[in-house]
Scaffold this motif. Structure first.
Motif, PDB file in Angstrom:
ATOM      1  N   GLY A  55       0.462  -0.879  -0.016  1.00 23.58           N
ATOM      2  CA  GLY A  55      -0.250   0.242  -0.119  1.00 23.58           C
ATOM      3  C   GLY A  55       1.031   0.958  -0.201  1.00 23.58           C
ATOM      4  O   GLY A  55       0.675   2.372  -0.955  1.00 23.58           O
ATOM      5  N   LEU A  56       1.941   1.306   0.314  1.00 25.78           N
ATOM      6  CA  LEU A  56       3.256   2.697   0.795  1.00 25.78           C
ATOM      7  C   LEU A  56       3.756   2.561  -0.594  1.00 25.78           C
ATOM      8  O   LEU A  56       3.638   3.739  -0.880  1.00 25.78           O
ATOM      9  N   ILE A  57       3.860   1.565  -1.175  1.00 27.85           N
ATOM     10  CA  ILE A  57       4.563   2.003  -2.639  1.00 27.85           C
ATOM     11  C   ILE A  57       3.576   1.825  -3.491  1.00 27.85           C
ATOM     12  O   ILE A  57       3.903   2.994  -4.541  1.00 27.85           O
ATOM     13  N   SER A  58       1.822   1.706  -3.594  1.00 25.84           N
ATOM     14  CA  SER A  58       1.233   2.900  -4.384  1.00 25.84           C
ATOM     15  C   SER A  58       1.321   3.285  -3.857  1.00 25.84           C
ATOM     16  O   SER A  58       0.551   4.428  -5.168  1.00 25.84           O
ATOM     17  N   LEU A  59       0.866   3.901  -3.250  1.00 25.88           N
ATOM     18  CA  LEU A  59       0.492   5.244  -2.450  1.00 25.88           C
ATOM     19  C   LEU A  59       1.792   6.147  -2.918  1.00 25.88           C
ATOM     20  O   LEU A  59       2.112   7.724  -3.442  1.00 25.88           O
ATOM     21  N   ALA A  60       3.333   5.571  -3.136  1.00 26.88           N
ATOM     22  CA  ALA A  60       4.449   6.736  -3.297  1.00 26.88           C
ATOM     23  C   ALA A  60       4.290   6.811  -4.889  1.00 26.88           C
ATOM     24  O   ALA A  60       4.449   7.821  -5.456  1.00 26.88           O
ATOM     25  N   LEU A  61       3.671   5.601  -5.726  1.00 27.94           N
ATOM     26  CA  LEU A  61       3.345   5.484  -6.657  1.00 27.94           C
ATOM     27  C   LEU A  61       3.018   6.733  -7.210  1.00 27.94           C
ATOM     28  O   LEU A  61       3.160   7.975  -8.085  1.00 27.94           O
ATOM     29  N   LEU A  62       1.628   6.870  -7.194  1.00 29.80           N
ATOM     30  CA  LEU A  62       0.644   7.564  -7.258  1.00 29.80           C
ATOM     31  C   LEU A  62       1.509   8.761  -6.958  1.00 29.80           C
ATOM     32  O   LEU A  62       0.827   9.877  -7.925  1.00 29.80           O
ATOM     33  N   LEU A  63       1.530   9.624  -5.856  1.00 32.23           N
ATOM     34  CA  LEU A  63       1.896  10.828  -5.259  1.00 32.23           C
ATOM     35  C   LEU A  63       3.390  10.845  -6.536  1.00 32.23           C
ATOM     36  O   LEU A  63       2.652  11.798  -6.914  1.00 32.23           O
ATOM     37  N   VAL A  64       4.060   9.968  -6.731  1.00 31.59           N
ATOM     38  CA  VAL A  64       4.662  10.950  -8.675  1.00 31.59           C
ATOM     39  C   VAL A  64       4.862  11.042  -9.198  1.00 31.59           C
ATOM     40  O   VAL A  64       5.034  12.089 -10.269  1.00 31.59           O
ATOM     41  N   LEU A  65       3.995  10.252  -9.529  1.00 35.86           N
ATOM     42  CA  LEU A  65       2.882  10.227 -11.230  1.00 35.86           C
ATOM     43  C   LEU A  65       1.832  11.849 -11.411  1.00 35.86           C
ATOM     44  O   LEU A  65       2.235  12.355 -12.020  1.00 35.86           O
ATOM     45  N   TRP A  66       2.016  12.125 -10.606  1.00 29.50           N
ATOM     46  CA  TRP A  66       0.790  13.413 -10.327  1.00 29.50           C
ATOM     47  C   TRP A  66       1.614  14.511  -9.827  1.00 29.50           C
ATOM     48  O   TRP A  66       1.339  15.413 -10.623  1.00 29.50           O
ATOM     49  N   GLY A  67       2.869  13.944  -8.692  1.00 29.07           N
ATOM     50  CA  GLY A  67       3.752  15.064  -8.937  1.00 29.07           C
ATOM     51  C   GLY A  67       4.189  15.434 -10.569  1.00 29.07           C
ATOM     52  O   GLY A  67       5.057  16.467 -10.488  1.00 29.07           O
ATOM     53  N   GLY A  68       4.856  14.631 -10.961  1.00 32.35           N
ATOM     54  CA  GLY A  68       5.127  14.244 -12.238  1.00 32.35           C
ATOM     55  C   GLY A  68       4.039  15.477 -12.774  1.00 32.35           C
ATOM     56  O   GLY A  68       5.281  15.918 -14.426  1.00 32.35           O
ATOM     57  N   TYR A  69       3.464  15.036 -13.202  1.00 37.75           N
ATOM     58  CA  TYR A  69       2.305  15.467 -14.347  1.00 37.75           C
ATOM     59  C   TYR A  69       2.088  17.084 -13.801  1.00 37.75           C
ATOM     60  O   TYR A  69       1.751  17.661 -14.901  1.00 37.75           O
ATOM     61  N   VAL A  70       2.146  17.550 -12.749  1.00 37.17           N
ATOM     62  CA  VAL A  70       1.846  18.907 -12.496  1.00 37.17           C
ATOM     63  C   VAL A  70       3.409  20.150 -13.200  1.00 37.17           C
ATOM     64  O   VAL A  70       3.020  20.714 -13.442  1.00 37.17           O
ATOM     65  N   TYR A  71       4.872  19.160 -12.676  1.00 38.32           N
ATOM     66  CA  TYR A  71       5.954  19.128 -13.801  1.00 38.32           C
ATOM     67  C   TYR A  71       5.970  19.397 -14.640  1.00 38.32           C
ATOM     68  O   TYR A  71       6.035  20.767 -15.701  1.00 38.32           O
ATOM     69  N   VAL A  72       5.290  18.415 -15.176  1.00 33.53           N
ATOM     70  CA  VAL A  72       5.467  18.140 -16.941  1.00 33.53           C
ATOM     71  C   VAL A  72       4.441  19.924 -17.120  1.00 33.53           C
ATOM     72  O   VAL A  72       4.688  20.107 -18.334  1.00 33.53           O
ATOM     73  N   PHE A  73       3.121  19.640 -17.282  1.00 29.47           N
ATOM     74  CA  PHE A  73       2.013  20.733 -17.358  1.00 29.47           C
ATOM     75  C   PHE A  73       2.806  21.636 -17.424  1.00 29.47           C
ATOM     76  O   PHE A  73       2.295  22.566 -18.438  1.00 29.47           O
ATOM     77  N   GLN A  74       3.409  22.037 -16.458  1.00 28.44           N
ATOM     78  CA  GLN A  74       3.759  23.556 -16.312  1.00 28.44           C
ATOM     79  C   GLN A  74       4.967  23.726 -17.589  1.00 28.44           C
ATOM     80  O   GLN A  74       5.315  25.490 -17.714  1.00 28.44           O
ATOM     81  N   ASP A  75       5.712  22.874 -17.846  1.00 30.19           N
ATOM     82  CA  ASP A  75       6.363  23.980 -18.837  1.00 30.19           C
ATOM     83  C   ASP A  75       6.098  23.363 -20.611  1.00 30.19           C
ATOM     84  O   ASP A  75       7.059  23.550 -20.817  1.00 30.19           O
ATOM     85  N   VAL A  76       4.598  23.404 -20.141  1.00 24.42           N
ATOM     86  CA  VAL A  76       4.589  23.448 -21.719  1.00 24.42           C
ATOM     87  C   VAL A  76       3.836  24.499 -21.845  1.00 24.42           C
ATOM     88  O   VAL A  76       2.996  24.833 -21.605  1.00 24.42           O
ATOM     89  N   ARG A  77       4.348  25.369 -23.130  1.00 22.75           N
ATOM     90  CA  ARG A  77       3.454  26.480 -23.412  1.00 22.75           C
ATOM     91  C   ARG A  77       3.623  26.165 -25.197  1.00 22.75           C
ATOM     92  O   ARG A  77       4.083  26.246 -26.598  1.00 22.75           O
ATOM     93  N   ASP A  78       1.968  26.910 -25.502  1.00 23.01           N
ATOM     94  CA  ASP A  78       0.737  27.189 -26.790  1.00 23.01           C
ATOM     95  C   ASP A  78       1.048  25.363 -26.836  1.00 23.01           C
ATOM     96  O   ASP A  78       1.625  25.333 -28.283  1.00 23.01           O
ATOM     97  N   GLY A  79       1.439  24.564 -26.420  1.00 21.10           N
ATOM     98  CA  GLY A  79       1.246  23.007 -27.251  1.00 21.10           C
ATOM     99  C   GLY A  79       2.330  22.648 -27.547  1.00 21.10           C
ATOM    100  O   GLY A  79       2.199  21.700 -28.293  1.00 21.10           O
TER     101      GLY A  79
END
Length: 322
Positions: free
Chosen positions: A9-33
């Motif tokens: 359960g802890l591994i699954s939670l850590a995986l989800l947190l890393v994926l969502w955190g990385g998604y936000v990081y990548v989303f902020q680096d997108v400019r005009d598509g």
């Protein structure tokens, strides 16, 4: 809840947190598509071309280097020749040629074979105001130092000295062009960095070699070190973690056969997205990671299937309802 379930359960939670955190990081680096800045993969070296009215009246050579996702590089470009140079070297009957002389890439590198580039026939405009001749270069693959199999940690080195020349009889005559420009027009997942002296270009240290032993590069000598951007490496990591999601599901399911199929499809899609289709069984280092994930999911799926089959057999022998 058992200790194993808590750890899972802890591994699954850590995986989800890393994926969502990385998604936000990548989303902020997108400019005009567009991911990242449009000019992230661009750089140039050499002498800039003439500006204004002198652009066509002076000699200049421009090279453009592009890349593919498989770590292959190609060079193209164009050349402008003034009327004075055209007449001086009789380029109407002497073919203008171009060779790219590799720069020394290590302390022991002495045998350097130049790359030849084909120049298309010159188009003459001597009756116009510009009074020049112009031609495109035939694009061709260019050799760079590096290993594409280390993706996404692949690092390449491009270093050449362009030399224009003609063959007159048995004599080779080199032309002196003051304006020679090399432009790196690469994918924005790559970051080219210009190197100004051989020691930086070698990317190796030696106590036996001093910086004074090598002179800085001249204006017609271009050296670049090219590597993947850090943000792109994060994207690759996130995609690898996405492939691990079916593995986590396989631990939780009683009959996880569908997770094995999901892993195969996910690996194939992500591999195609990152490095393209398999070509002549050219294997990258990341392929072994994909293989490990497939084997893990397959192992968990098979073990659970075997255990489920054994439980059903025991239930059948005891006459209980499964």
């Amino acid at each position: 809840m058992s200790v194993g379930k808590k750890i899972l359960g802890l591994i699954s939670l850590a995986l989800l947190l890393v994926l969502w955190g990385g998604y936000v990081y990548v989303f902020q680096d997108v400019r005009d598509g567009q991911y990242g800045d449009l000019f992230d993969g661009r750089a140039w070296c050499g002498s800039p071309p003439p500006s204004g009215e002198s652009y066509y009246k002076k000699d200049h050579l421009a090279l453009v280097v592009k890349n593919t996702t498989q770590g292959e590089f190609a060079v193209s470009g164009w050349i402008n020749v003034s009327e004075r140079t055209f007449n001086k070297y009789e380029l109407g009957k002497n073919e203008l040629r171009l060779r790219l002389e590799p720069l020394q890439s290590s302390y022991a590198d002495t045998f350097l074979i130049p790359e030849e580039m084909k120049i298309k026939p010159l188009s003459r405009n001597f009756n116009s105001v510009n009074r020049n001749a112009y031609a495109d270069l035939e694009g061709r693959p260019i050799r760079v130092l590096g290993q594409a199999t280390k993706f996404p940690f692949d690092v390449y080195r491009y270093g050449y000295r362009p030399v224009l020349y003609i063959i007159k009889g048995t004599e080779r005559i080199d032309l002196k062009f003051r304006h020679i420009t090399t432009t790196m027009d690469l994918s924005n997942t790559l970051s080219p960095v210009q190197k100004y002296n051989p020691l930086d270009y070698f990317n190796a240290k030696s106590n036996l070699v001093l910086e004074s032993d090598y002179t800085p590069y001249k204006s017609n000598e271009c050296a670049f070190s090219i590597e993947r951007k850090g943000s792109f490496k994060i994207i690759v990591l996130l995609l690898l973690l996405v492939v691990c999601l079916p593995l986590m599901h396989a631990f939780y399911r009683d009959e996880p056969a569908i997770d094995f199929l999901a892993t195969l499809v996910g690996v194939a899609a992500i591999r195609l997205f990152l490095v393209g289709p398999l070509k002549d069984f050219h294997v990258y280092g990341i392929d072994f990671v994909f293989g490990a994930v497939i084997l893990l999911v397959g192992t968990v799926t098979l073990i659970k299937a075997m255990r489920l089959s054994a439980q059903r057999e025991r239930a059948a022998r005891s006459g209980s309802t499964w």
